[in-house]
Scaffold this active site. Structure first.
Site, mmCIF file in Angstrom:
data_model
loop_
_atom_site.group_PDB
_atom_site.id
_atom_site.type_symbol
_atom_site.label_atom_id
_atom_site.label_comp_id
_atom_site.label_asym_id
_atom_site.label_seq_id
_atom_site.Cartn_x
_atom_site.Cartn_y
_atom_site.Cartn_z
ATOM 1 N N LYS A 38 0.832 -1.198 0.087
ATOM 2 C CA LYS A 38 0.062 0.151 -0.065
ATOM 3 C C LYS A 38 0.816 1.335 0.034
ATOM 4 C CE LYS A 38 -0.175 -0.008 5.095
ATOM 5 N NZ LYS A 38 -0.949 -0.405 6.314
ATOM 6 N N TYR A 268 16.545 30.022 7.483
ATOM 7 C CA TYR A 268 15.301 30.977 7.910
ATOM 8 C C TYR A 268 15.166 31.049 9.407
ATOM 9 C CZ TYR A 268 13.230 30.583 3.240
ATOM 10 O OH TYR A 268 13.106 30.725 2.035
HETATM 11 C C1 LIG Z 1 -0.194 -1.366 6.827
HETATM 12 C C2 LIG Z 1 -0.570 -2.636 7.333
HETATM 13 C C3 LIG Z 1 0.073 -3.895 7.394
HETATM 14 C C4 LIG Z 1 1.579 -3.782 7.489
HETATM 15 O O1 LIG Z 1 2.089 -3.266 8.566
HETATM 16 P P1 LIG Z 1 3.646 -3.349 8.983
HETATM 17 O O2 LIG Z 1 3.788 -2.723 10.451
HETATM 18 O O3 LIG Z 1 4.218 -2.252 8.157
HETATM 19 O O4 LIG Z 1 4.323 -4.406 8.808
HETATM 20 C C5 LIG Z 1 -0.619 -4.928 7.934
HETATM 21 N N1 LIG Z 1 -1.919 -4.918 7.930
HETATM 22 C C6 LIG Z 1 -2.691 -3.924 7.696
HETATM 23 C C7 LIG Z 1 -4.017 -4.195 7.895
HETATM 24 C C8 LIG Z 1 -2.197 -2.743 7.474
HETATM 25 O O5 LIG Z 1 -2.814 -1.527 7.364
#
Ligand SMILES: *Cc1c(COP(=O)(O)O)cnc(C)c1O
Length: 391
Positions: A38, A268
């Site tokens: 994702k 800045y």
């Molecule tokens: C993002 C996500 C993961 C992965 O989690 P990590 O800590 O990056 O391994 C697993 N399950 C769900 C439902 C997620 O949203």
């Protein structure tokens, strides 16, 4: 020295394969692995990482949204693929037609799936999600029996197959946290309802990266591996010895190098002044490219925190002054100790040692490495390499 170097994100797909194979070996033959890609694979490039994951033998991919899943299908991915974020009233026809496993947390989600099944003329794959304590998505315990019953009825009518049942942990990276045992117990109670209803899902899953590494009892049938896919440590405060390789390196050329006298104020707000004559280097990456403004350390309320560092010529050098939209200043060393860096020399902002890790940046900013890597982008050009190609 590379005069034409541009600011870029270099992703080593061999590292991705190594990390997934390492976890696959760790969890053993009875546990399947899902690479979570994702958010454009946490900033690493979803299509390329997905391909590398399949090459490594990873049976499952996971994404949040339906468009993320469809993009993988359009790129030619045909393996098992789960998505878990359904919008109100979302049209799931394309997802069903593309054989994506869709997550249902409410009977409204099942209704959307039923519509998609009619529209596409083919049965869906659905995974049921129960909230076991994260209080985010997922069915409440109260609504669960009705959701399970509706899912079973739809399965008996041939609308879909219930392929999985799952939940998500709140504190897997803290092994002693009471949430872990409570959520495991709540999940097993939810599974009993599923069994009782006559459903026989292929996969029951609860574990993210941290749980896969730290809680063998929570691996169940499948582990959803996000952060560890990218070689970042999901539990930086716990010693676990898993050999992960960071896949991302962020580099940029020095665009200017200048000697400045004691008392010179930088960037800045003049938040930092040189306590002695020193050498400054200019790096053409800023907060518009995802470099957190908080990384300067000197711009937060309270006592000044330590700034993030970059690597130049094998040595660590601190950020100085406020991070700008397009650039940041680093101190190449007080006079006499500088590395002799010149315009065009490559600066590594993030990467495998000796470059600073995303975790170190996270520490400097008071956040987690997830946020560092997912935000890097902007004008950085991303390029994929394979350090094992031809090896
Ligand atoms: C993002 C996500 C993961 C992965 O989690 P990590 O800590 O990056 O391994 C697993 N399950 C769900 C439902 C997620 O949203």
């Amino acid at each position: 020295m590379s005069a034409t170097a541009r600011p870029e994100i270099v992703v080593d797909l061999a590292a991705v394969r190594h990390n997934l194979r390492t976890i696959d070996a760790l969890v053993g033959d009875d546990v399947a692995t899902m690479a979570v890609v994702k958010a454009d694979a946490y900033g690493h490039g979803a299509l390329e990482v997905a391909r590398a994951a399949r090459e490594a033998g990873t049976p499952w991919l996971g994404v949040a949204t339906v468009p993320e899943a469809l993009a993988l299908r359009e790129a030619g991915d045909v393996g098992r693929l789960l998505c878990w974020l359904v919008l109100p009233g979302e049209d799931l026809t394309a997802a069903v037609a593309a054989d994506v496993d869709v997550t249902a947390a409410t009977t409204a989600h099942l209704d959307l799936l039923a519509r998609a099944v009619e529209a596409s003329g083919r049965p869906a794959r659905v995974q049921l999600k129960v909230d076991t304590g994260l209080s985010r998505s997922g069915s409440t315990a109260e609504a669960w029996p009705a959701l399970v019953a509706a899912a079973r009825a739809g399965e008996l009518e041939g609308r879909w197959r219930v392929t999985g049942v799952w939940s998500h942990l709140a504190a897997a990276e803290e092994p002693e946290h009471p949430a872990n045992a409570q959520q495991a117990a709540a999940f097993h109670a939810a599974l009993a309802v599923v069994e009782e209803a006559g459903l026989r899902p292929e996969v029951r899953h609860l574990a993210n990266s941290a749980a896969a590494l730290l809680h063998p009892d929570l691996r169940l049938d499948l582990v959803r591996i996000g952060l560890a896919t990218y070689g970042l440590d999901p539990a930086p405060d716990v010693a676990h010895g898993t050999d992960l390789r960071p896949a991302m390196t962020v580099t940029a050329p020095l665009t200017m190098v200048k000697q400045v006298p004691e008392g010179t104020s930088v960037s800045y707000g003049w938040r930092w002044s040189a306590p002695a004559p020193t050498t400054l280097g200019l790096v053409p990456v800023g907060y518009a490219d995802g470099l957190p403004r908080a990384a300067a350390g000197n711009d937060r309320p309270g006592p000044a925190g330590a700034p993030a560092e970059v690597e130049v010529g094998g040595r660590r050098r601190p950020l100085r002054g406020t991070v700008c939209m397009d650039q940041v200043v680093v101190e190449l060393g007080p006079a006499g100790t500088e590395v002799g860096a010149a315009v065009g020399d490559v600066v590594r902002l993030v990467g495998p040692a000796p470059a600073p890790s995303a975790q170190e940046w996270a520490q400097a900013c008071g956040t987690i490495s997830y946020e560092i890597v997912t935000r890097l982008g902007g004008r950085l050009v991303r390029r994929h390499v394979d350090s094992e190609e031809g090896a």
